[in-house]
Design an enzyme around this catalytic site. Structure first.
Site, PDB file in Angstrom:
ATOM      1  N   ASP A   9       8.164  -9.768   3.448  1.00  0.00           N
ATOM      2  CA  ASP A   9       7.635 -11.138   3.583  1.00  0.00           C
ATOM      3  C   ASP A   9       8.250 -12.246   2.789  1.00  0.00           C
ATOM      4  O   ASP A   9       8.245 -13.488   3.263  1.00  0.00           O
ATOM      5  CB  ASP A   9       6.224 -11.006   2.779  1.00  0.00           C
ATOM      6  N   THR A  35      -3.283   4.103   3.596  1.00  0.00           N
ATOM      7  CA  THR A  35      -2.771   5.536   3.131  1.00  0.00           C
ATOM      8  C   THR A  35      -1.455   5.386   2.292  1.00  0.00           C
ATOM      9  O   THR A  35      -0.988   6.442   1.625  1.00  0.00           O
ATOM     10  CB  THR A  35      -2.558   6.592   4.230  1.00  0.00           C
ATOM     11  N   ASP A  65       6.687  -8.324  -1.958  1.00  0.00           N
ATOM     12  CA  ASP A  65       6.750  -7.641  -0.743  1.00  0.00           C
ATOM     13  C   ASP A  65       8.194  -8.191  -0.213  1.00  0.00           C
ATOM     14  O   ASP A  65       8.421  -9.529   0.551  1.00  0.00           O
ATOM     15  CB  ASP A  65       5.663  -8.105   0.238  1.00  0.00           C
ATOM     16  N   ARG A 115       4.370   0.673   6.351  1.00  0.00           N
ATOM     17  CA  ARG A 115       3.564   1.287   5.645  1.00  0.00           C
ATOM     18  C   ARG A 115       1.930   0.925   5.921  1.00  0.00           C
ATOM     19  O   ARG A 115       1.534  -0.222   6.043  1.00  0.00           O
ATOM     20  CB  ARG A 115       3.634   1.021   4.199  1.00  0.00           C
TER      21      ARG A 115
HETATM   22  C1  PRP Z   1       8.534  -1.979   2.562  1.00  0.00           C
HETATM   23  C2  PRP Z   1      10.094  -1.502   2.300  1.00  0.00           C
HETATM   24  C3  PRP Z   1       9.927  -0.072   2.805  1.00  0.00           C
HETATM   25  C4  PRP Z   1       8.737   0.453   2.142  1.00  0.00           C
HETATM   26  C5  PRP Z   1       8.974   0.966   0.811  1.00  0.00           C
HETATM   27  O1  PRP Z   1       8.401  -1.937   4.148  1.00  0.00           O
HETATM   28  O2  PRP Z   1      10.879  -2.502   2.898  1.00  0.00           O
HETATM   29  O3  PRP Z   1      10.176  -0.003   4.087  1.00  0.00           O
HETATM   30  O4  PRP Z   1       7.655  -0.745   2.122  1.00  0.00           O
HETATM   31  O5  PRP Z   1       7.500   1.801   0.339  1.00  0.00           O
HETATM   32  P1  PRP Z   1       7.651   3.186   0.265  1.00  0.00           P
HETATM   33  O6  PRP Z   1       8.698   3.803  -0.197  1.00  0.00           O
HETATM   34  O7  PRP Z   1       6.202   3.327  -0.533  1.00  0.00           O
HETATM   35  O8  PRP Z   1       7.558   3.773   1.785  1.00  0.00           O
HETATM   36  P2  PRP Z   1       6.923  -2.463   4.382  1.00  0.00           P
HETATM   37  O9  PRP Z   1       6.335  -1.226   5.240  1.00  0.00           O
HETATM   38  O10 PRP Z   1       6.116  -3.387   3.898  1.00  0.00           O
HETATM   39  O11 PRP Z   1       7.232  -3.178   5.898  1.00  0.00           O
HETATM   40  P3  PRP Z   1       8.112  -4.539   6.186  1.00  0.00           P
HETATM   41  O12 PRP Z   1       9.638  -4.443   5.618  1.00  0.00           O
HETATM   42  O13 PRP Z   1       8.024  -4.488   7.783  1.00  0.00           O
HETATM   43  O14 PRP Z   1       7.355  -5.553   5.568  1.00  0.00           O
HETATM   44  N1  URA Z   2       7.251  -2.620  -0.290  1.00  0.00           N
HETATM   45  C1  URA Z   2       7.578  -3.751  -0.858  1.00  0.00           C
HETATM   46  O1  URA Z   2       8.249  -4.804  -0.108  1.00  0.00           O
HETATM   47  N2  URA Z   2       7.783  -3.968  -2.040  1.00  0.00           N
HETATM   48  C2  URA Z   2       7.154  -3.235  -2.974  1.00  0.00           C
HETATM   49  O2  URA Z   2       6.918  -3.263  -4.069  1.00  0.00           O
HETATM   50  C3  URA Z   2       6.623  -1.763  -2.248  1.00  0.00           C
HETATM   51  C4  URA Z   2       6.825  -1.593  -0.981  1.00  0.00           C
END
Ligand code: PRP
Ligand code: URA
Length: 209
Positions: free
Chosen positions: A203, A108, A200, A104
């Site tokens: 993380d 944005t 997160d 993400r």
């Molecule tokens: C997180 C999560 C989803 C997304 C959800 O990933 O694992 O893929 O955010 O958010 P959304 O519904 O608003 O799109 P992130 O972008 O943090 O990436 P990561 O898993 O690599 O940390």
């Molecule tokens: N992605 C995450 O990992 N946690 C949230 O709460 C939203 C997006």
């Protein structure tokens, strides 16, 4: 219209509560996610087709049900979806695994694609799209678009914690896709994190806080 299944079996809810706790470290977080993925996978695969096969028990020959056709494809959204893959593979050891890399944009909140590798015959398989967090729904909706462009027709979305905003978005864009989640939380904060959520997920799984 797609269905929202909240898998609120007491074992799932209890394990999710442990994951939500701030003090829970990565090792325990990963183990709990794998366990919940297995438990949810059981619900998600409830209607897999069976065919009858003749087998021989120590006592008699009989017709017995076995899984029919190709096993589903599991598609985790990187990174956090990886935490659900092993639990699902323990139920479906012959499943194929595809990967979709999305992150993400921090400003944005829109998803940015950086990787995609899918089994060549994915269009002929049921697909379980796995991502623990359904926040705005942007990542899941984009991943579903991508899977449909590759010919997938029978897709289920498996998450752990969903926000109403994400559920609405996915259902609007993909009314044919059922959503399975362990919890439906209150909503999103101003950084589009799920509240109360668990923080997160990527993380916490990989210790990159
Ligand atoms: C997180 C999560 C989803 C997304 C959800 O990933 O694992 O893929 O955010 O958010 P959304 O519904 O608003 O799109 P992130 O972008 O943090 O990436 P990561 O898993 O690599 O940390
Ligand atoms: N992605 C995450 O990992 N946690 C949230 O709460 C939203 C997006």
């Amino acid at each position: 219209m797609s269905e929202l299944h909240v898998v609120d079996h007491p074992l799932v809810t209890h394990k999710l509560s442990m994951m939500r706790r701030r003090q829970t470290g990565s090792k325990e977080f990963r183990e709990l996610l794998e366990e919940i993925s297995m438990l949810m996978g059981y619900e998600l695969t409830r209607d897999l087709p069976l065919e009858m096969e003749e087998i021989e028990t120590p006592l008699a020959r009989t017709q017995a049900g076995v899984l029919s056709g190709r096993q589903p494809a599991i598609v985790p959204i990187l990174r956090a979806g990886l935490g659900m893959t092993q639990g699902l593979l323990r139920l479906l050891p012959a499943a194929k695994v595809g990967h979709i890399g999305l992150y993400r944009d921090p400003v944005t909140h829109s998803p940015v694609e950086y990787y995609c590798k899918l089994p060549p015959d994915i269009g002929e398989r049921r697909v379980i799209l796995a991502d623990p967090m359904l926040a705005t729904g942007g990542s899941a909706a984009d991943a579903l678009d991508l899977l449909k462009r590759r010919g997938c027709r029978q897709i289920r979305l498996m998450c752990l914690v969903a926000a109403p905003e994400g559920v609405r978005r996915v259902r609007q864009a993909h009314p044919d896709v059922d959503i399975y989640t362990a919890a439906l939380d209150q909503g999103l904060d101003d950084r589009a994190y799920i509240v109360p959520g668990l923080g997160d997920a990527g993380d916490r799984i990989f210790g990159t806080l």
